[in-house]
Design a protein around this motif. Sequence first.
Motif, mmCIF file in Angstrom:
data_model
loop_
_atom_site.group_PDB
_atom_site.id
_atom_site.type_symbol
_atom_site.label_atom_id
_atom_site.label_comp_id
_atom_site.label_asym_id
_atom_site.label_seq_id
_atom_site.Cartn_x
_atom_site.Cartn_y
_atom_site.Cartn_z
ATOM 1 N N LEU A 120 -12.254 8.558 4.043
ATOM 2 C CA LEU A 120 -12.232 7.462 5.004
ATOM 3 C C LEU A 120 -10.786 7.158 5.371
ATOM 4 C CD1 LEU A 120 -14.752 4.986 3.267
ATOM 5 C CD2 LEU A 120 -15.252 6.989 4.687
ATOM 6 N N ARG A 121 -10.547 6.914 6.649
ATOM 7 C CA ARG A 121 -9.201 6.499 7.042
ATOM 8 C C ARG A 121 -9.284 5.626 8.292
ATOM 9 N NH1 ARG A 121 -6.193 6.465 11.516
ATOM 10 N NH2 ARG A 121 -4.363 6.637 10.195
ATOM 11 N N GLY A 122 -8.306 4.745 8.425
ATOM 12 C CA GLY A 122 -8.254 3.906 9.608
ATOM 13 C C GLY A 122 -6.959 3.131 9.634
ATOM 14 N N GLY A 123 -6.612 2.674 10.820
ATOM 15 C CA GLY A 123 -5.416 1.864 10.989
ATOM 16 C C GLY A 123 -5.766 0.499 11.542
ATOM 17 N N SER A 124 -5.049 -0.535 11.082
ATOM 18 C CA SER A 124 -5.233 -1.897 11.569
ATOM 19 C C SER A 124 -6.662 -2.372 11.287
ATOM 20 C CB SER A 124 -4.889 -1.966 13.059
ATOM 21 O OG SER A 124 -4.794 -3.298 13.497
ATOM 22 N N GLN A 125 -7.429 -2.737 12.322
ATOM 23 C CA GLN A 125 -8.828 -3.075 12.103
ATOM 24 C C GLN A 125 -9.519 -1.967 11.316
ATOM 25 O OE1 GLN A 125 -12.215 -4.403 15.121
ATOM 26 N NE2 GLN A 125 -11.857 -2.209 15.273
ATOM 27 N N THR A 179 -9.586 7.141 0.244
ATOM 28 C CA THR A 179 -9.505 6.301 1.441
ATOM 29 C C THR A 179 -8.044 6.057 1.809
ATOM 30 O OG1 THR A 179 -11.630 5.189 1.161
ATOM 31 C CG2 THR A 179 -9.932 3.961 2.325
ATOM 32 N N PHE A 180 -7.784 6.091 3.121
ATOM 33 C CA PHE A 180 -6.439 5.875 3.653
ATOM 34 C C PHE A 180 -6.478 4.668 4.587
ATOM 35 C CE2 PHE A 180 -6.895 10.210 2.427
ATOM 36 C CZ PHE A 180 -5.686 10.563 1.862
ATOM 37 N N ALA A 181 -5.743 3.632 4.235
ATOM 38 C CA ALA A 181 -5.730 2.386 5.006
ATOM 39 C C ALA A 181 -4.309 2.141 5.504
ATOM 40 C CB ALA A 181 -6.209 1.225 4.142
ATOM 41 N N ASP A 182 -4.120 2.320 6.797
ATOM 42 C CA ASP A 182 -2.795 2.193 7.408
ATOM 43 C C ASP A 182 -2.689 0.828 8.100
ATOM 44 O OD1 ASP A 182 -0.273 2.918 8.318
ATOM 45 O OD2 ASP A 182 -1.054 3.908 10.105
ATOM 46 N N SER A 192 -8.824 1.136 -8.905
ATOM 47 C CA SER A 192 -8.747 2.594 -8.920
ATOM 48 C C SER A 192 -7.302 3.025 -8.701
ATOM 49 C CB SER A 192 -9.639 3.169 -7.821
ATOM 50 O OG SER A 192 -9.205 2.703 -6.547
ATOM 51 N N TYR A 193 -7.062 4.333 -8.756
ATOM 52 C CA TYR A 193 -5.710 4.814 -8.473
ATOM 53 C C TYR A 193 -5.318 4.411 -7.051
ATOM 54 C CZ TYR A 193 -1.676 7.552 -7.477
ATOM 55 O OH TYR A 193 -0.406 7.904 -7.099
ATOM 56 N N LYS A 194 -4.069 3.960 -6.889
ATOM 57 C CA LYS A 194 -3.626 3.480 -5.588
ATOM 58 C C LYS A 194 -2.156 3.802 -5.361
ATOM 59 C CE LYS A 194 -2.901 -1.091 -7.675
ATOM 60 N NZ LYS A 194 -3.321 -2.518 -7.649
ATOM 61 N N GLN A 195 -1.832 3.970 -4.095
ATOM 62 C CA GLN A 195 -0.436 4.136 -3.669
ATOM 63 C C GLN A 195 -0.201 3.270 -2.440
ATOM 64 O OE1 GLN A 195 1.045 8.067 -2.909
ATOM 65 N NE2 GLN A 195 0.496 8.862 -4.927
ATOM 66 N N LEU A 196 0.992 2.708 -2.356
ATOM 67 C CA LEU A 196 1.363 1.899 -1.195
ATOM 68 C C LEU A 196 2.715 2.355 -0.672
ATOM 69 C CD1 LEU A 196 0.853 -0.531 0.697
ATOM 70 C CD2 LEU A 196 2.069 -1.946 -0.968
ATOM 71 N N LEU A 197 2.740 2.714 0.600
ATOM 72 C CA LEU A 197 3.989 3.049 1.276
ATOM 73 C C LEU A 197 4.395 1.879 2.160
ATOM 74 C CD1 LEU A 197 3.562 6.755 2.443
ATOM 75 C CD2 LEU A 197 5.223 5.881 0.802
ATOM 76 N N ILE A 198 5.616 1.425 1.999
ATOM 77 C CA ILE A 198 6.145 0.351 2.841
ATOM 78 C C ILE A 198 7.164 0.955 3.806
ATOM 79 C CG2 ILE A 198 7.434 -1.804 2.906
ATOM 80 C CD1 ILE A 198 6.374 -2.442 0.127
ATOM 81 N N TYR A 199 6.892 0.787 5.094
ATOM 82 C CA TYR A 199 7.836 1.259 6.111
ATOM 83 C C TYR A 199 8.716 0.075 6.501
ATOM 84 C CZ TYR A 199 5.152 5.551 6.372
ATOM 85 O OH TYR A 199 4.540 6.746 6.055
ATOM 86 N N GLU A 240 3.456 5.601 11.782
ATOM 87 C CA GLU A 240 3.032 6.377 12.948
ATOM 88 C C GLU A 240 2.815 7.845 12.597
ATOM 89 O OE1 GLU A 240 6.089 5.198 15.738
ATOM 90 O OE2 GLU A 240 4.817 3.550 16.458
ATOM 91 N N GLN A 241 3.420 8.783 13.317
ATOM 92 C CA GLN A 241 3.177 10.212 13.103
ATOM 93 C C GLN A 241 3.583 10.645 11.697
ATOM 94 O OE1 GLN A 241 1.546 12.028 15.162
ATOM 95 N NE2 GLN A 241 1.729 14.024 14.161
ATOM 96 N N ARG A 242 4.606 10.054 11.168
ATOM 97 C CA ARG A 242 5.045 10.368 9.808
ATOM 98 C C ARG A 242 3.956 10.040 8.797
ATOM 99 N NH1 ARG A 242 10.008 7.161 6.856
ATOM 100 N NH2 ARG A 242 9.818 8.087 4.769
ATOM 101 N N GLN A 243 3.308 8.908 8.975
ATOM 102 C CA GLN A 243 2.229 8.515 8.073
ATOM 103 C C GLN A 243 1.029 9.433 8.217
ATOM 104 O OE1 GLN A 243 1.996 6.606 5.570
ATOM 105 N NE2 GLN A 243 -0.227 6.585 5.290
#
Length: 305
Positions: free
Chosen positions: A156-161, A180-183, A263-270, A279-282
Amino acid sequence: MDSNLFWQEMKLELADIPSQFKKKKHPSTIAGADCFELSFQSLLYETIYGMLLIPKTTLPCPIVIDFLGYMNHIETPNQFSHWLKAGYACLVIDNRGQGGKTQDTASYKTIDLDVPMGKGFLSNEDFYMRRLVADNLRAVTLAAQLPEIDQKAIFLRGGSQGGGVALLVNALTEQPIKATFADVPSHSNLSRRIDEGTGSYGVIHDYIQKHPETKTHIKQQLAVFDTQYLVSTIQNPVYASVGSADPICPMTDFFPTYRKLRSYKQLLIYWKKGHGGGEQRQLLKEVQKIAEEIKGEPTRENCNL
């Protein structure tokens, strides 16, 4: 109302509605892939429209279910061709009433303002988000039933909403999810989102400014849609990203949800980035991480708040 009971009742209501799933070939020009137009019934018997892209292969393939941002809609299959190039199928639906093919025809009982998030928010059972989550939850269930799809490799992935909806669906679905990827995800820390009027919650904020006596009631009703109260049930890895200068879905509003992920989690802060985040990098990072998850060799880094 108890959050678990609220969502259980929604799922029971959804289960009573026949999916009437249909799939027909779309004349796409994407090389090495088949493209299909989808339709199915969801809550309140609304017909939901979407698109399925599948690489031409004889083997069941991984799938990325891509949840759209607020007021975005499907324009062309090429919007999602990057998943095909990486070797993955992709399913995406047009969210009801957000400018695409899917309509939102059932009437609202409590309030019906011009924009989707301005509909039904005086009652959690009437609120637009209940319909939106149900639609995307059914999309995941149907995707898992497709013979072309590897049921052990559903992402699963999505950005914003879409990022917030991905987390909500992940918490509610009975289908095993690989990751799951939540941007720049929305729908977290809703009390503050309403107070500040950020992003799509601006319409609710403005209503409360005119009707301050409704503030406590609205916050109580909408708490069931706050990701922070649901994500503790997620068992698969969650990869999230935020922009430190995001005025739409503020970084600090996501932290309560992130902290409650078990669960296992990672957070990237731009840093110094707005709602566009990485954006494209993510996106490239997400493609890489999906490949690692499929191989069973994901890079595990500590990232806690």
